[in-house]
Design an enzyme around this catalytic site. Structure first.
Site, PDB file in Angstrom:
ATOM      1  N   ASP A 189      -1.128   3.555  -5.801  1.00 18.95           N
ATOM      2  CA  ASP A 189      -2.027   3.055  -7.080  1.00 18.95           C
ATOM      3  C   ASP A 189      -2.279   2.908  -8.344  1.00 18.95           C
ATOM      4  O   ASP A 189      -2.809   2.434  -9.287  1.00 18.95           O
ATOM      5  CB  ASP A 189      -3.717   3.865  -6.332  1.00 18.95           C
ATOM      6  CG  ASP A 189      -4.799   3.446  -7.200  1.00 18.95           C
ATOM      7  OD1 ASP A 189      -5.291   3.933  -7.889  1.00 18.95           O
ATOM      8  OD2 ASP A 189      -5.562   3.006  -6.640  1.00 18.95           O
ATOM      9  N   ALA A 234      -6.981   0.779  -7.121  1.00 11.57           N
ATOM     10  CA  ALA A 234      -6.384  -0.599  -6.637  1.00 11.57           C
ATOM     11  C   ALA A 234      -5.863  -0.767  -5.711  1.00 11.57           C
ATOM     12  O   ALA A 234      -6.457  -1.220  -5.254  1.00 11.57           O
ATOM     13  CB  ALA A 234      -5.082   0.261  -8.030  1.00 11.57           C
ATOM     14  N   ASP A 235      -6.056   0.798  -4.739  1.00 10.54           N
ATOM     15  CA  ASP A 235      -5.893   0.462  -3.031  1.00 10.54           C
ATOM     16  C   ASP A 235      -7.599  -0.110  -3.215  1.00 10.54           C
ATOM     17  O   ASP A 235      -7.559  -1.279  -2.070  1.00 10.54           O
ATOM     18  CB  ASP A 235      -5.857   1.395  -2.985  1.00 10.54           C
ATOM     19  CG  ASP A 235      -4.318   1.783  -2.127  1.00 10.54           C
ATOM     20  OD1 ASP A 235      -3.376   1.123  -2.163  1.00 10.54           O
ATOM     21  OD2 ASP A 235      -3.997   3.011  -2.397  1.00 10.54           O
ATOM     22  N   SER A 236      -8.889   0.283  -3.416  1.00 11.36           N
ATOM     23  CA  SER A 236      -9.838   0.041  -2.951  1.00 11.36           C
ATOM     24  C   SER A 236     -10.654  -1.363  -3.416  1.00 11.36           C
ATOM     25  O   SER A 236      -9.982  -2.294  -2.165  1.00 11.36           O
ATOM     26  CB  SER A 236     -11.060   0.555  -2.893  1.00 11.36           C
ATOM     27  OG  SER A 236     -10.424   2.280  -2.197  1.00 11.36           O
TER      28      SER A 236
END
Length: 397
Positions: free
Chosen positions: A140, A168-170
């Site tokens: 991320d 970023a992950d989400s």
């Protein structure tokens, strides 16, 4: 209780680890997809990340609701064969293997779609499948650094800092769900599966489209502004007497007038420094200095109540413990109580999308490692003797 959900009958294989892929799979599961989480024998690495209890991390718990789980060793020929059996009956595969791993296991998109022409194969990666950085590992904060987000975040006179949560992950997780739904719809028209790619970099870059639009259209590079704004004032988080803070936005003359009157500062309305939006922005530090004492003389919740009565845009600055308990969060069912067989009572994130006819719901808690291995193998046609053989060989757990 809704009898049929929108994605009932859709089967998803979640062979991804960490956050993005599993979160996307959970969103599909919320609306009825049968999601099967395929983990290595040792488990998804996120099971051990950060605080948790009784062997389950909060990170894993937060993004793995509504699934069934099987632990499978893809390094073994018989393990890969079981994986193909799962794919044969699935609609969507979500995975985040590095290119070399996919090639070694014979699980590239080309391999999979050749053997399972109906399958939608979605790969989640840091950098995507093309370009000079394709195939390199990423996490991320790297995506935050590369896409400009880190440079645009932080105090005006400080250096760029990353956002706290893994944005970023989400954001990639949400696009995983979107990609799956688009591909399912396309298959209804063509009858064929397809492959696709979602990257942390691409997802986070796209998440910033309002600010990117400013640069692409007007060559305006958004600079760090802390809790303030480069376009409006007052727009800030003001400290209160009890150590809290309230974030306030008054982006036009009408909202500013309401705030000034609510704060007993009508004199500001006749001050040339604050006569219009442009003037207030030019003198925002002076304006903040004029307003700050009023906030500092009152407790946070009293300020929120008083400003709320005047329809002034504001909210208390809350930590997670208060946010989870806030009546608005509870009213939207954004935190759900659910029971786990071994961990007992759990609270997990709820469903953020509201649909009138086919709402999502949380029915299954985050899985224990290999919790449904025997159940799923039986569904695939394996008898008890074969299951015992696979268990003894550590092909499954």
């Amino acid at each position: 209780m809704v009898e049929t959900q929108a994605l009932t009958g859709v089967r998803v294989i979640d062979a991804a680890t960490m956050v993005a892929g599993p979160l996307g799979a959970s969103i599909l599961a919320d609306f009825g997809a049968d999601v099967i989480k395929v983990e290595p024998i040792a488990g998804d690495e996120s099971r051990t990340f950060g605080p948790g209890r009784d062997g389950m991390s909060g990170v894993y718990c937060g993004v793995n609701r509504n699934k069934r789980a099987i632990a499978l060793d893809l390094r073994a020929d018989s393990g890969r064969e079981v994986f193909h059996e799962l794919c044969a009956g699935a609609d969507v595969l979500i995975e985040n293997m590095l290119p070399g791993v996919r090639e070694r296991f014979g699980l590239t998109a080309e391999d999979l779609t050749k053997r399972h022409p109906h399958l939608i194969c979605l790969n989640v990666s840091g950098y995507g499948e093309s370009g000079p950085l394709a195939g390199r590992p990423a996490m991320d904060p790297v995506a935050q650094a590369l896409t400009g987000m880190m440079q645009a975040t932080g105090e005006t006179d400080g250096r760029g800092v990353k956002a706290g949560p893994p944005v970023a992950d989400s954001s990639a997780g949400y696009l995983v769900a979107v990609a799956a739904l688009v591909a399912i719809l396309a298959r209804q028209r063509t009858g064929a599966g397809q492959s696709g790619s979602i990257s942390l970099v691409g997802s986070l870059f796209h998440l910033q489209t309002p600010w990117l639009g400013q640069y692409l259209l007007a060559d305006y590079v958004q600079t760090r502004s802390g809790n303030a704004s480069n376009f409006y004032a007052p727009y800030n988080a003001y400290r209160t007497r009890d150590g809290g803070a309230v974030h306030v936005v008054a982006f036009n003359d009408r909202h500013f007038a309401r705030l000034a009157r609510a704060a007993g500062a009508e004199r500001l309305l006749d001050d040339e420094r604050f006569a219009d939006a442009a003037a207030r922005l030019a003198h925002r530090d002076e304006l903040d200095a004029e307003l700050a004492p009023w906030f500092a003389g009152r407790d946070r919740d009293d300020v929120v109540a008083l400003l709320g009565e005047q329809d002034i845009i504001c909210a208390p600055v809350l930590a997670y413990d208060e946010a989870v308990a806030h009546p608005q969060i509870r009213a939207l069912d954004l935190v759900v109580d659910i029971a786990h067989d071994t961990l007992g009572a759990l609270r997990v994130p709820g469903v953020p999308i509201t649909l009138s006819a086919t709402p999502g719901r949380v029915e299954r808690p985050p899985t224990s490692l290999g919790e449904h291995t025997a159940e799923l193998l039986k569904e695939l046609g394996h008898d008890d003797e074969d299951i015992e053989r696979l268990l003894a060989a550590r092909v499954v757990r």
